[in-house]
Design a protein around this motif. Structure first.
Motif, PDB file in Angstrom:
ATOM      1  N   ALA A   1       0.809  -1.356   0.061  1.00 16.46           N
ATOM      2  CA  ALA A   1      -0.001   0.017  -0.034  1.00 16.46           C
ATOM      3  C   ALA A   1       0.802   1.291   0.057  1.00 16.46           C
ATOM      4  N   LEU A   2       2.192   0.993  -0.132  1.00 14.93           N
ATOM      5  CA  LEU A   2       3.011   2.167   0.058  1.00 14.93           C
ATOM      6  C   LEU A   2       3.022   3.066  -1.173  1.00 14.93           C
ATOM      7  N   ASP A   3       2.557   2.837  -2.335  1.00 11.50           N
ATOM      8  CA  ASP A   3       2.525   3.764  -3.312  1.00 11.50           C
ATOM      9  C   ASP A   3       1.237   4.533  -3.361  1.00 11.50           C
ATOM     10  N   ASP A   4       0.106   3.849  -2.837  1.00 13.16           N
ATOM     11  CA  ASP A   4      -1.218   4.636  -2.450  1.00 13.16           C
ATOM     12  C   ASP A   4      -0.946   5.736  -1.440  1.00 13.16           C
ATOM     13  N   ARG A   5      -0.117   5.374  -0.432  1.00 16.03           N
ATOM     14  CA  ARG A   5       0.143   6.343   0.718  1.00 16.03           C
ATOM     15  C   ARG A   5       1.038   7.446   0.174  1.00 16.03           C
ATOM     16  N   LEU A   6       2.024   6.963  -0.520  1.00 11.76           N
ATOM     17  CA  LEU A   6       2.858   8.131  -1.004  1.00 11.76           C
ATOM     18  C   LEU A   6       2.186   9.002  -1.929  1.00 11.76           C
ATOM     19  N   THR A   7       1.373   8.377  -2.753  1.00  9.99           N
ATOM     20  CA  THR A   7       0.744   9.347  -3.814  1.00  9.99           C
ATOM     21  C   THR A   7      -0.222  10.352  -2.967  1.00  9.99           C
ATOM     22  N   GLU A   8      -1.134   9.814  -2.000  1.00  7.65           N
ATOM     23  CA  GLU A   8      -1.925  10.667  -1.155  1.00  7.65           C
ATOM     24  C   GLU A   8      -1.145  11.783  -0.406  1.00  7.65           C
ATOM     25  N   PHE A   9       0.256  11.276   0.115  1.00  8.17           N
ATOM     26  CA  PHE A   9       0.989  12.225   0.618  1.00  8.17           C
ATOM     27  C   PHE A   9       1.527  13.323  -0.074  1.00  8.17           C
ATOM     28  N   ALA A  10       1.966  12.855  -1.506  1.00 12.54           N
ATOM     29  CA  ALA A  10       2.447  13.665  -2.290  1.00 12.54           C
ATOM     30  C   ALA A  10       1.574  14.717  -2.733  1.00 12.54           C
ATOM     31  N   GLY A  11       0.254  14.464  -2.932  1.00  9.61           N
ATOM     32  CA  GLY A  11      -0.680  15.584  -2.939  1.00  9.61           C
ATOM     33  C   GLY A  11      -0.884  16.578  -1.702  1.00  9.61           C
ATOM     34  N   ARG A  12      -0.757  15.989  -0.788  1.00 10.84           N
ATOM     35  CA  ARG A  12      -0.818  16.880   0.494  1.00 10.84           C
ATOM     36  C   ARG A  12       0.498  17.829   0.639  1.00 10.84           C
ATOM     37  N   LEU A  13       1.573  17.186   0.119  1.00 14.02           N
ATOM     38  CA  LEU A  13       2.878  17.783   0.264  1.00 14.02           C
ATOM     39  C   LEU A  13       2.971  19.034  -0.597  1.00 14.02           C
ATOM     40  N   HIS A  14       2.288  18.675  -1.783  1.00 14.02           N
ATOM     41  CA  HIS A  14       2.299  19.698  -3.151  1.00 14.02           C
ATOM     42  C   HIS A  14       1.366  20.865  -2.388  1.00 14.02           C
ATOM     43  N   THR A  15       0.403  20.727  -2.026  1.00 12.60           N
ATOM     44  CA  THR A  15      -0.544  21.727  -1.401  1.00 12.60           C
ATOM     45  C   THR A  15       0.180  22.487  -0.279  1.00 12.60           C
ATOM     46  N   ALA A  16       0.881  21.802   0.632  1.00 11.03           N
ATOM     47  CA  ALA A  16       1.728  22.440   1.749  1.00 11.03           C
ATOM     48  C   ALA A  16       2.910  23.399   1.460  1.00 11.03           C
ATOM     49  N   GLU A  17       3.560  22.859   0.170  1.00 10.15           N
ATOM     50  CA  GLU A  17       4.644  23.632  -0.240  1.00 10.15           C
ATOM     51  C   GLU A  17       4.062  24.786  -1.066  1.00 10.15           C
ATOM     52  N   SER A  18       3.221  24.673  -1.633  1.00 14.79           N
ATOM     53  CA  SER A  18       2.406  25.844  -2.373  1.00 14.79           C
ATOM     54  C   SER A  18       1.965  27.043  -1.326  1.00 14.79           C
ATOM     55  N   VAL A  19       1.187  26.634  -0.623  1.00 11.26           N
ATOM     56  CA  VAL A  19       0.456  27.344   0.509  1.00 11.26           C
ATOM     57  C   VAL A  19       2.124  27.938   1.359  1.00 11.26           C
ATOM     58  N   LEU A  20       2.719  27.358   1.892  1.00 12.96           N
ATOM     59  CA  LEU A  20       3.498  27.615   2.784  1.00 12.96           C
ATOM     60  C   LEU A  20       4.653  28.415   1.962  1.00 12.96           C
ATOM     61  N   GLY A  21       4.806  28.018   0.702  1.00 10.10           N
ATOM     62  CA  GLY A  21       5.729  28.912  -0.029  1.00 10.10           C
ATOM     63  C   GLY A  21       5.322  30.376  -0.015  1.00 10.10           C
ATOM     64  N   LEU A  22       3.780  30.622  -0.379  1.00 11.53           N
ATOM     65  CA  LEU A  22       3.507  31.908  -0.226  1.00 11.53           C
ATOM     66  C   LEU A  22       3.642  32.698   1.168  1.00 11.53           C
ATOM     67  N   ALA A  23       3.642  31.943   2.075  1.00 12.09           N
ATOM     68  CA  ALA A  23       3.634  32.603   3.464  1.00 12.09           C
ATOM     69  C   ALA A  23       5.385  32.896   3.605  1.00 12.09           C
ATOM     70  N   LEU A  24       6.203  31.930   3.431  1.00  7.10           N
ATOM     71  CA  LEU A  24       7.297  32.046   3.900  1.00  7.10           C
ATOM     72  C   LEU A  24       8.210  32.852   2.815  1.00  7.10           C
ATOM     73  N   GLY A  25       7.735  32.971   1.623  1.00  2.41           N
ATOM     74  CA  GLY A  25       8.274  33.943   0.542  1.00  2.41           C
ATOM     75  C   GLY A  25       7.959  35.573   1.156  1.00  2.41           C
ATOM     76  N   GLY A  26       6.890  35.578   1.798  1.00  5.05           N
ATOM     77  CA  GLY A  26       6.400  36.911   2.099  1.00  5.05           C
ATOM     78  C   GLY A  26       7.455  37.482   3.583  1.00  5.05           C
ATOM     79  N   LEU A  27       7.423  36.377   4.465  1.00  4.83           N
ATOM     80  CA  LEU A  27       8.452  36.521   5.521  1.00  4.83           C
ATOM     81  C   LEU A  27       9.805  36.869   5.291  1.00  4.83           C
ATOM     82  N   ALA A  28      10.118  36.205   4.161  1.00  2.00           N
ATOM     83  CA  ALA A  28      11.794  36.587   3.429  1.00  2.00           C
ATOM     84  C   ALA A  28      11.832  38.183   3.158  1.00  2.00           C
ATOM     85  N   ALA A  29      10.792  38.495   2.458  1.00  2.00           N
ATOM     86  CA  ALA A  29      10.698  39.912   2.025  1.00  2.00           C
ATOM     87  C   ALA A  29      10.511  40.879   3.211  1.00  2.00           C
TER      88      ALA A  29
END
Length: 855
Positions: free
Chosen positions: A285-313
């Motif tokens: 079941a590893l690939d199914d779990r990794l695929t689900e995690f990859a989708g959540r990770l993509h969302t986290a990186e996108s959303v947190l990238g906006l916040a951390l980019g503003g913080l760096a500025a």
């Protein structure tokens, strides 16, 4: 020209110290924040795959074919080595040592037992190393033996529950086994036992299918290699061969998720292509779990990238402000040196040298301190960010040198007050370019949507929009001061007019805190808004899934049972729903579920459940394909036919799975259909699951609070919450530091001005009020504009801020931040005002000690 470095450094100690401290803190955060976020991603990846994640190579063989393919322990282990060598590099790095095992097909125990008993015979080399003998003797079968009982061992817990002891015989039909000993695990908490529960205790397994299925007690008895060989040679028993590779979660990085999923597919192909052994396949079941995690990770990186980019500025803006204020303090010195014949290269020594003296050691110290914190794996981006900050700070000093090409006269004659100065064409072009970049970034972000990911331009959208709004506010800000001046001049008090007048005399560098504060407020507002939206989305999902504060999955429930539930302490209301499975219409036998509920009563009970109408006959989309829009009759055995006219569709109803066929009808139409399961939706305060189970014994109780807690504990959810909270705090702290920096660096000049006003009759109390009025325009304009932009940023960046992976698929719309965020904003403004008063008190001087004779 010799420069008195020490004297110059002592004279400018305040801006130098401020620049050094800010660079130290910024470098430390540049290392710690990305490292902590990366560590959170890694921990979330480990939690997402779970402690029992594995990759198994399974194959089946029967009787003599099994004995020929794997004759003994050497054959079993050699195949384990072969499978391990076929693992792709990414999988071999996270996979543990192989755990080979052989298990017979399920065998029925002869005799009359209730419930029936099932037994597997398992040869597991790893299990033998992890058990201790409790009673009897180990199971040792003679090599080559073909008669007599097969010696086995069972766990003591299995024997105690089913009444076995050492020396008992078990008839399995084709195989007769003798229990020679009882064992217990050396460490029952060892993850090894998680997928091998049958080796430790009886497990319920279903026998048969459909309505006639019953549960039996299944267990696994341990045999040795000789016992396996004998059963394989002498019977036609089927065996399942399994080579299990446990996944070491601590060796898994979040960035490996996509690579591991792809390599697992390659490993499957390689296993299926092997021809020298019976057919095998990869089970995981590893690939199914990794695929689900990859989708959540993509969302986290996108959303947190906006916040951390503003913080760096924000951090960069504060550092540039500190460097600019240092340059302003050095401007008279540099102008004098220029008037005495110093070249621009000679001016670069004191200007850039002092800046480098404060910034470079502090950056190195902050980088080292960030590494010592060990917040997570160091990120390459941290070094790049610190280098960019250093170059930017030194670049400000270089610009200050280039500004002195006109000599001392330009310093003495040029007036660059914010209100009086006219913006240059160059500044106008830069402002237009910045606004255009912000618009382009927003357009690209909305077009690319969730595919935007961590693209630097997309991640810079909050910064670009904040900076664009900042330059617009800077354009409007002088006009606001000009309008306020004449109005305050006509008032009786002088404090407000003097405060606005002093705010108007600031130059562009002195107004830079406005842009920094605006960015800080934008980051804080964005983080608080998205964090609130995430929490509200999870609450919405919990209501939609459970349907109330609690849902009881009951069997046939009469009115007395419903009264017992309503009598449970804390229950304020309960609505019964009748659920009839396997119903159908006369023209189509496709099964569907009839849900009888009083929608009006249910809406009053749980108004927070989304998308539930007050009345009507509603169909799920799948049921609508069968029923259509005509009047139909629903029925099944044991149920009086129900004639209904559909009035609409509904995509989800609590307790019914998405994508299933169900029809919601008024409860009174199925009230007479007794003997069918019921669901009871319960609301109230302080509900106890144990008391609800006691009121409805034998039934399952689902609590909304439990689901909400489970959702908040999902991998990456805590990372997102913590990053947003820390981002809001850090952004607000930087904003306060910008205010304090401007106040402290300009305190000496302000003290001299206040001394003149004190000589003219200004009281100490009026001096404190003047400090507040001076800072109020910048604070109100910057924080107000930035906070409003932060509230709208989730809508502006809507396609990227998609939090549905964390809310069970329910949209998390942007909301106004909650009370804690608003209180934090008010507290930050009060702290800024308190800082202004504190600096005024600290640098308060007696006019007699400041003014000279004749002034």
């Amino acid at each position: 020209m010799r420069v008195p470095w020490m004297r110059l450094a002592r004279a400018q100690w305040a801006p130098l110290a401020a620049l050094a401290v800010l660079m130290l803190v910024s470098a430390l955060l540049a290392v710690a924040v990305p490292a902590r976020t990366a560590d959170g991603y890694d921990r979330a990846a480990e939690a997402a795959i779970g402690p029992t994640a594995d990759i198994r190579v399974d194959g089946k063989a029967q009787g003599a074919a099994a004995a020929t393919a794997v004759p003994g322990e050497a054959g079993l282990l050699s195949n384990a080595v072969s499978w391990q060598s076929m693992l792709p590099e990414s999988l071999s790095e996270v996979a543990g040592e192989p755990e080979p095992s052989v298990t017979t097909e399920r065998l029925s125990v002869a005799g009359k037992f209730s419930p029936p008993r099932l037994l597997y015979l398992g040869w597991d080399t790893g299990a033998w190393k992890r058990i201790r003998l409790v009673s009897g003797a180990p199971a040792r079968n003679m090599p080559g033996a073909s008669s007599g009982d097969v010696q086995v061992m069972v766990s003591k817990r299995y024997a105690d529950q089913l009444g076995y002891k050492a020396g008992d015989r078990i008839d399995l039909g084709a195989v007769q086994v003798l229990i020679t000993g009882l064992y217990a695990p050396k460490d029952a908490a060892d993850p090894f036992w998680a997928p091998r529960a049958r080796l430790l205790h009886p497990v319920k397994e279903s026998i048969g299918q459909g309505a006639g299925a019953i549960d039996g007690d299944a267990g696994t008895a341990l045999i040795d290699a000789s016992g396996y060989a004998r059963v394989a040679r002498t019977t036609d028993t089927a065996f399942t061969f399994s080579w299990r590779f446990p996944i070491r979660g601590d060796a898994l990085d979040a960035g490996d998720a996509g690579v591991l999923a792809a390599d697992l597919d390659a490993f499957r192909s390689a296993v299926q292509g092997r021809g020298d052994l019976f057919p095998c396949k990869v089970v995981s079941a590893l690939d199914d779990r990794l695929t689900e995690f990859a989708g959540r990770l993509h969302t986290a990186e996108s959303v947190l990238g906006l916040a951390l980019g503003g913080l760096a500025a924000v951090a960069a803006g504060v550092l540039l402000l500190a460097a600019g204020l240092l340059g302003e303090r050095l401007r008279p010195v540099l102008g004098t040196m220029r008037a005495r014949g110093a070249s621009l290269r000679q001016l670069a020594g004191p200007a850039c040298g002092l800046t480098a003296l404060a910034a470079v050691p502090s950056a190195a110290l902050g980088y080292g301190a960030g590494l010592l914190l060990d917040a997570g794996p160091p990120q390459p981006s941290s070094g790049y960010a610190i280098a960019v900050l250093l170059v930017a700070v030194l670049g400000v000093s270089a610009l200050m040198v280039l500004r002195e090409r006109g000599g001392l006269g330009s310093v003495l004659t040029r007036r660059d007050d914010l209100v009086a100065a006219r913006p240059s064409r160059r500044r106008g072009v830069l402002d237009v370019l910045l606004v255009a970049l912000a618009v382009i970034g927003v357009v690209l972000l909305r077009r690319r949507g969730q595919d935007a990911g961590t693209d630097p331009l997309i991640a810079a959208v909050p910064v670009l929009t904040g900076a664009a709004l900042g330059v617009l506010v800077l354009r409007v800000y002088p006009y606001l001061l000009r309008v306020a001046g004449p109005f305050l001049r006509r008032r009786s008090g002088a404090v407000a007019f003097l405060g606005i007048a002093r705010a108007s005399r600031q130059n562009l560098v002195g107004a830079l805190p406005l842009v920094v504060l605006l960015l800080a407020a934008t980051v804080a507002g964005f983080a608080a808004t998205v964090d609130t939206a995430l929490r509200d989305g999870q609450v919405r999902a919990s209501w939609a899934e459970i349907g109330a504060d609690a849902r009881i999955e009951a069997g046939p429930l009469d009115d007395a049972g419903l009264r017992r539930i309503r009598a449970v302490p804390g229950v304020s209301g309960a609505v019964r729903v009748r659920v009839i499975d396997e119903a159908s219409v006369g023209t189509d036998p496709a099964p569907m579920t009839v849900v009888g509920v009083d929608l009006g009563a249910y809406r009053k009970l749980a108004p927070d459940v989304p998308d539930i109408p007050d009345s009507g006959v509603l169909m799920s989309p799948l049921a609508a394909t069968t029923i259509g829009s005509n009047t139909v009759t629903l029925g099944r055995a044991g149920m009086d036919p129900v004639r209904v006219k559909p009035s609409g569709q509904i995509t989800h109803f609590p307790g019914q799975g998405d994508g299933t066929a169900f029809v919601i009808v008024p409860y009174k139409t199925v009230a007479g259909a007794t003997g069918f399961p019921s669901q009871v939706f319960v609301t109230g305060d302080g509900l106890s699951a144990e008391k609800l189970r006691a009121a409805a014994p034998g039934h399952d109780v689902k609590m909304r609070e439990d689901m909400l807690r489970d959702m908040s504990r999902l991998p990456l959810v805590s990372v997102v919450h913590e990053t947003f909270q820390s981002g809001a705090v850090i952004g607000g702290t930087y904003g306060l530091l910008a205010v304090v920096l401007v106040l402290v660096v300009g305190a000496r000049a302000r003290g001299r001005t206040i001394a003149h006003l004190r000589a003219l009759g200004l009281s100490r109390r009026q001096s404190r009020g003047l400090a507040l009025v001076e800072i109020a325009p910048v604070l109100l304009c910057a924080v107000g504009a930035g906070w409003v932009l932060g509230l709208f940023l989730p809508d502006i960046t809507g396609p990227v801020v998609d939090l549905r992976p964390y809310t069970g698929g329910f949209a998390a719309a942007a909301h106004v931040p909650g009370a804690p965020a608003l209180l934090g904003l008010a507290g930050a403004l009060l702290l800024a005002a308190a800082a202004a008063v504190a600096v005024d008190r600290l640098f308060d001087t007696d006019p007699g000690n400041v003014l000279r004779t004749g002034e």
